[in-house]
Design a protein around this motif. Sequence first.
Motif, PDB file in Angstrom:
ATOM      1  N   TYR A  82      35.762  74.868  62.082  1.00  0.00           N
ATOM      2  CA  TYR A  82      34.569  74.696  62.901  1.00  0.00           C
ATOM      3  C   TYR A  82      34.844  74.074  64.268  1.00  0.00           C
ATOM      4  O   TYR A  82      33.943  74.013  65.108  1.00  0.00           O
ATOM      5  CB  TYR A  82      33.540  73.824  62.172  1.00  0.00           C
ATOM      6  CG  TYR A  82      33.159  74.351  60.818  1.00  0.00           C
ATOM      7  CD1 TYR A  82      32.544  75.586  60.665  1.00  0.00           C
ATOM      8  CD2 TYR A  82      33.417  73.612  59.666  1.00  0.00           C
ATOM      9  CE1 TYR A  82      32.187  76.072  59.410  1.00  0.00           C
ATOM     10  CE2 TYR A  82      33.065  74.082  58.412  1.00  0.00           C
ATOM     11  CZ  TYR A  82      32.457  75.313  58.292  1.00  0.00           C
ATOM     12  OH  TYR A  82      32.111  75.789  57.049  1.00  0.00           O
ATOM     13  N   GLY A  83      36.063  73.549  64.505  1.00  0.00           N
ATOM     14  CA  GLY A  83      36.400  72.995  65.798  1.00  0.00           C
ATOM     15  C   GLY A  83      35.861  71.592  66.018  1.00  0.00           C
ATOM     16  O   GLY A  83      35.629  70.826  65.078  1.00  0.00           O
ATOM     17  N   ILE A  84      35.615  71.252  67.299  1.00  0.00           N
ATOM     18  CA  ILE A  84      35.206  69.907  67.692  1.00  0.00           C
ATOM     19  C   ILE A  84      33.856  69.516  67.097  1.00  0.00           C
ATOM     20  O   ILE A  84      33.550  68.326  66.956  1.00  0.00           O
ATOM     21  CB  ILE A  84      35.157  69.809  69.239  1.00  0.00           C
ATOM     22  CG1 ILE A  84      36.559  69.978  69.826  1.00  0.00           C
ATOM     23  CG2 ILE A  84      34.600  68.466  69.686  1.00  0.00           C
ATOM     24  CD1 ILE A  84      37.530  68.877  69.485  1.00  0.00           C
ATOM     25  N   MET A  85      33.050  70.496  66.713  1.00  0.00           N
ATOM     26  CA  MET A  85      31.751  70.157  66.119  1.00  0.00           C
ATOM     27  C   MET A  85      31.905  69.309  64.856  1.00  0.00           C
ATOM     28  O   MET A  85      30.939  68.676  64.411  1.00  0.00           O
ATOM     29  CB  MET A  85      30.956  71.423  65.798  1.00  0.00           C
ATOM     30  CG  MET A  85      30.486  72.190  67.020  1.00  0.00           C
ATOM     31  SD  MET A  85      29.341  73.528  66.615  1.00  0.00           S
ATOM     32  CE  MET A  85      27.807  72.610  66.440  1.00  0.00           C
ATOM     33  N   THR A  86      33.094  69.271  64.299  1.00  0.00           N
ATOM     34  CA  THR A  86      33.346  68.451  63.116  1.00  0.00           C
ATOM     35  C   THR A  86      33.108  66.970  63.396  1.00  0.00           C
ATOM     36  O   THR A  86      32.836  66.203  62.473  1.00  0.00           O
ATOM     37  CB  THR A  86      34.783  68.681  62.612  1.00  0.00           C
ATOM     38  OG1 THR A  86      34.986  70.087  62.401  1.00  0.00           O
ATOM     39  CG2 THR A  86      35.049  67.961  61.307  1.00  0.00           C
ATOM     40  N   VAL A  87      33.198  66.544  64.679  1.00  0.00           N
ATOM     41  CA  VAL A  87      32.984  65.117  64.975  1.00  0.00           C
ATOM     42  C   VAL A  87      31.560  64.684  64.629  1.00  0.00           C
ATOM     43  O   VAL A  87      31.293  63.481  64.525  1.00  0.00           O
ATOM     44  CB  VAL A  87      33.274  64.781  66.460  1.00  0.00           C
ATOM     45  CG1 VAL A  87      34.718  65.079  66.814  1.00  0.00           C
ATOM     46  CG2 VAL A  87      32.316  65.494  67.397  1.00  0.00           C
ATOM     47  N   HIS A  88      30.642  65.627  64.456  1.00  0.00           N
ATOM     48  CA  HIS A  88      29.289  65.241  64.043  1.00  0.00           C
ATOM     49  C   HIS A  88      29.315  64.450  62.746  1.00  0.00           C
ATOM     50  O   HIS A  88      28.459  63.591  62.517  1.00  0.00           O
ATOM     51  CB  HIS A  88      28.411  66.485  63.860  1.00  0.00           C
ATOM     52  CG  HIS A  88      28.035  67.169  65.144  1.00  0.00           C
ATOM     53  ND1 HIS A  88      27.569  66.486  66.243  1.00  0.00           N
ATOM     54  CD2 HIS A  88      28.042  68.476  65.502  1.00  0.00           C
ATOM     55  CE1 HIS A  88      27.302  67.338  67.221  1.00  0.00           C
ATOM     56  NE2 HIS A  88      27.584  68.556  66.790  1.00  0.00           N
ATOM     57  N   TYR A  89      30.286  64.734  61.874  1.00  0.00           N
ATOM     58  CA  TYR A  89      30.362  64.024  60.603  1.00  0.00           C
ATOM     59  C   TYR A  89      30.716  62.553  60.793  1.00  0.00           C
ATOM     60  O   TYR A  89      30.518  61.743  59.877  1.00  0.00           O
ATOM     61  CB  TYR A  89      31.399  64.681  59.685  1.00  0.00           C
ATOM     62  CG  TYR A  89      30.907  65.979  59.105  1.00  0.00           C
ATOM     63  CD1 TYR A  89      30.099  65.980  57.990  1.00  0.00           C
ATOM     64  CD2 TYR A  89      31.220  67.197  59.706  1.00  0.00           C
ATOM     65  CE1 TYR A  89      29.624  67.165  57.456  1.00  0.00           C
ATOM     66  CE2 TYR A  89      30.756  68.386  59.187  1.00  0.00           C
ATOM     67  CZ  TYR A  89      29.956  68.364  58.064  1.00  0.00           C
ATOM     68  OH  TYR A  89      29.468  69.543  57.549  1.00  0.00           O
ATOM     69  N   TYR A  90      31.233  62.206  61.963  1.00  0.00           N
ATOM     70  CA  TYR A  90      31.609  60.827  62.239  1.00  0.00           C
ATOM     71  C   TYR A  90      30.596  60.134  63.147  1.00  0.00           C
ATOM     72  O   TYR A  90      30.075  59.073  62.808  1.00  0.00           O
ATOM     73  CB  TYR A  90      32.986  60.794  62.911  1.00  0.00           C
ATOM     74  CG  TYR A  90      34.101  61.335  62.052  1.00  0.00           C
ATOM     75  CD1 TYR A  90      34.812  60.492  61.203  1.00  0.00           C
ATOM     76  CD2 TYR A  90      34.446  62.677  62.089  1.00  0.00           C
ATOM     77  CE1 TYR A  90      35.843  60.974  60.411  1.00  0.00           C
ATOM     78  CE2 TYR A  90      35.473  63.175  61.302  1.00  0.00           C
ATOM     79  CZ  TYR A  90      36.170  62.317  60.468  1.00  0.00           C
ATOM     80  OH  TYR A  90      37.182  62.806  59.688  1.00  0.00           O
ATOM     81  N   TRP A  91      30.327  60.731  64.310  1.00  0.00           N
ATOM     82  CA  TRP A  91      29.599  60.011  65.354  1.00  0.00           C
ATOM     83  C   TRP A  91      28.090  60.026  65.172  1.00  0.00           C
ATOM     84  O   TRP A  91      27.410  59.113  65.609  1.00  0.00           O
ATOM     85  CB  TRP A  91      29.988  60.561  66.725  1.00  0.00           C
ATOM     86  CG  TRP A  91      31.456  60.397  67.001  1.00  0.00           C
ATOM     87  CD1 TRP A  91      32.314  59.536  66.381  1.00  0.00           C
ATOM     88  CD2 TRP A  91      32.236  61.118  67.940  1.00  0.00           C
ATOM     89  NE1 TRP A  91      33.589  59.677  66.885  1.00  0.00           N
ATOM     90  CE2 TRP A  91      33.574  60.639  67.843  1.00  0.00           C
ATOM     91  CE3 TRP A  91      31.962  62.130  68.870  1.00  0.00           C
ATOM     92  CZ2 TRP A  91      34.600  61.137  68.642  1.00  0.00           C
ATOM     93  CZ3 TRP A  91      32.984  62.621  69.657  1.00  0.00           C
ATOM     94  CH2 TRP A  91      34.294  62.124  69.546  1.00  0.00           C
ATOM     95  N   ILE A  92      27.550  61.057  64.548  1.00  0.00           N
ATOM     96  CA  ILE A  92      26.130  61.035  64.201  1.00  0.00           C
ATOM     97  C   ILE A  92      25.940  61.019  62.689  1.00  0.00           C
ATOM     98  O   ILE A  92      24.931  60.548  62.195  1.00  0.00           O
ATOM     99  CB  ILE A  92      25.372  62.242  64.824  1.00  0.00           C
ATOM    100  CG1 ILE A  92      23.857  61.995  64.758  1.00  0.00           C
ATOM    101  CG2 ILE A  92      25.717  63.554  64.111  1.00  0.00           C
ATOM    102  CD1 ILE A  92      23.043  63.046  65.494  1.00  0.00           C
ATOM    103  N   GLY A  93      26.956  61.481  61.960  1.00  0.00           N
ATOM    104  CA  GLY A  93      26.853  61.612  60.511  1.00  0.00           C
ATOM    105  C   GLY A  93      27.419  60.452  59.735  1.00  0.00           C
ATOM    106  O   GLY A  93      27.498  60.509  58.502  1.00  0.00           O
ATOM    107  N   ALA A  94      27.836  59.357  60.414  1.00  0.00           N
ATOM    108  CA  ALA A  94      28.372  58.207  59.688  1.00  0.00           C
ATOM    109  C   ALA A  94      27.999  56.891  60.366  1.00  0.00           C
ATOM    110  O   ALA A  94      27.366  56.031  59.754  1.00  0.00           O
ATOM    111  CB  ALA A  94      29.892  58.321  59.552  1.00  0.00           C
ATOM    112  N   VAL A  95      28.378  56.734  61.628  1.00  0.00           N
ATOM    113  CA  VAL A  95      28.245  55.428  62.293  1.00  0.00           C
ATOM    114  C   VAL A  95      26.808  54.905  62.313  1.00  0.00           C
ATOM    115  O   VAL A  95      26.576  53.735  61.954  1.00  0.00           O
ATOM    116  CB  VAL A  95      28.840  55.488  63.715  1.00  0.00           C
ATOM    117  CG1 VAL A  95      28.530  54.204  64.486  1.00  0.00           C
ATOM    118  CG2 VAL A  95      30.355  55.700  63.635  1.00  0.00           C
TER     119      VAL A  95
END
Length: 550
Positions: A82-95
Amino acid sequence: MIALQPAQDLRLDAGVLDYVILALYFLVVLGIGWMARRAVRTSLDFFLSGRALPAWITGLAFMSANLGAIEILGMAANGAQYGIMTVHYYWIGAVPAMVFLGIVMMPFYYRSKVHSVPEFMRRRFNGATQLLNAITFAVAQILIAGINLYALGLVMEGLLGWPLWVSILVAAAIVLGYITLGGLSSAIYNEVMQFFVIVAGLVPVVVLGLIKVGGWSGLMSKVPEKMLHTWQNTGTSDNPLGANWIGIVLGLGFILSFGYWTTNFAEVQRALSARNTNAARLTPIVAAYPKLFIPILTIIPGLVALLLFDNLGKSGGPDYNDAIPLLMNQFLPNGVLGIAITGLLASFMAGMAANISGFNTVFTYDIWRAHINGDHPDEWYVRLGRLATIGGVAGGIGTAFIAAGFSNIMNYLQALFSFFNAPLFATFIIGLFWKRMTAWAGFWGLLSGTLAAFAVYIGYKSDVFGFGTDLNASFVGAGTAFVVDAIVSVVVTLATTPKPESELRGLVYGLTDTTIRDDALAGDAAWYRSPLVLGAGALVLAAAFYIPFL
């Protein structure tokens, strides 16, 4: 221009030095378990470390407990797919959820002196809600432990040539050994060590991978353009993740994320072992800071592997889950290879240990002691906890083979979260802020939300619903579970009688239990120990990190 090549056999040429490093790691892990055993005198010591640990230890353990096989291999797989969109799991999906847990919810958990999330549900609602939550949590932890074991066995089979069953049994035996010996303290101290081992094992993969593709600029110039943005084309579903911004913000950022981080006892248990309320509140916030940077160790390797191996994730080629093992095979020499293998092993064991320590607590306190037989002395339940550990590990070995049916284990994990965490979050958050919500509303809301999530998943798999990707199906399933749970909770509440306020003090927002003493320690008033200040800092950083990838 990088010369693309087919992904090759994963088998590594591990030498004596690599196996020595691995053996030393096993000895240290078991040694920590043996030392922790001496501190276990009561059930509180075994299941919650005597509530005596400082925030920096519980915070790193909180982070490491989540940094398991699912995180390492699954997020690298998502990076490749999925590429860079995976950061959603960290920056909006975790913190944000981690900060919310620390600031808002931990005071209710910790100061109520409960041993687990299901026990909190009993006090807020009733025994039936506790039992339902305990059973679904126990099932989820056994399934997730199976994911960790299967992923470890697969990697060890591919990298070192160990038979799958041997790898699974060796890892299971080590985890069983140190948790049975030292309980939660053993798990937590090992998780702190494992955090640093994991980082040490993955940094060489990231550095050498970036060098191979021409550094950061080379990576950004060679990865397909559509995989380099986080919010582009999210007005529709025309993006690698196959999800629109509503699914990302509400499905992932709110329901799945808050459902996991605020109610998953495998994580909350680490905060409950802290030495006072402030340390408990700081636990998930301390963990949020390394969480911000974990994408460097997971998503970047996935993108590098996508460039280097042209048949990754394609028919006849290796799974996306093989991204990091492929890079280890490509770059790492003996010695460094041993550290990397140990780092992977540490990640599997940290994740599984969190699942099993959560399982044995909930089984002992919330199923057996609360609903089967609660008339035994305290030491009897310590023995039962050790037996539950054995049963949990055995169950994880069995469910490891269920995970074999998924080429991307993160898709499987997100489906489990939509089943078990999303409806629990709806029940919990409504009950926390709405004192009128009744005991049976908690039970029927939780049950109906769970069944709704299963119905959505079955409909998707049978082609009744078309959601595009497995992840988007999980987002929709989580949203459906939350909405159904909320509606049923309101309807049942209006038809039943609420508890008196005297029974809800300390369990509902706005109803403080004045009998609980202040447990603040010297220095807790300093700004650098303030959950509000540190939590706000983590949120600002999470938002700022998005800017280069809009």
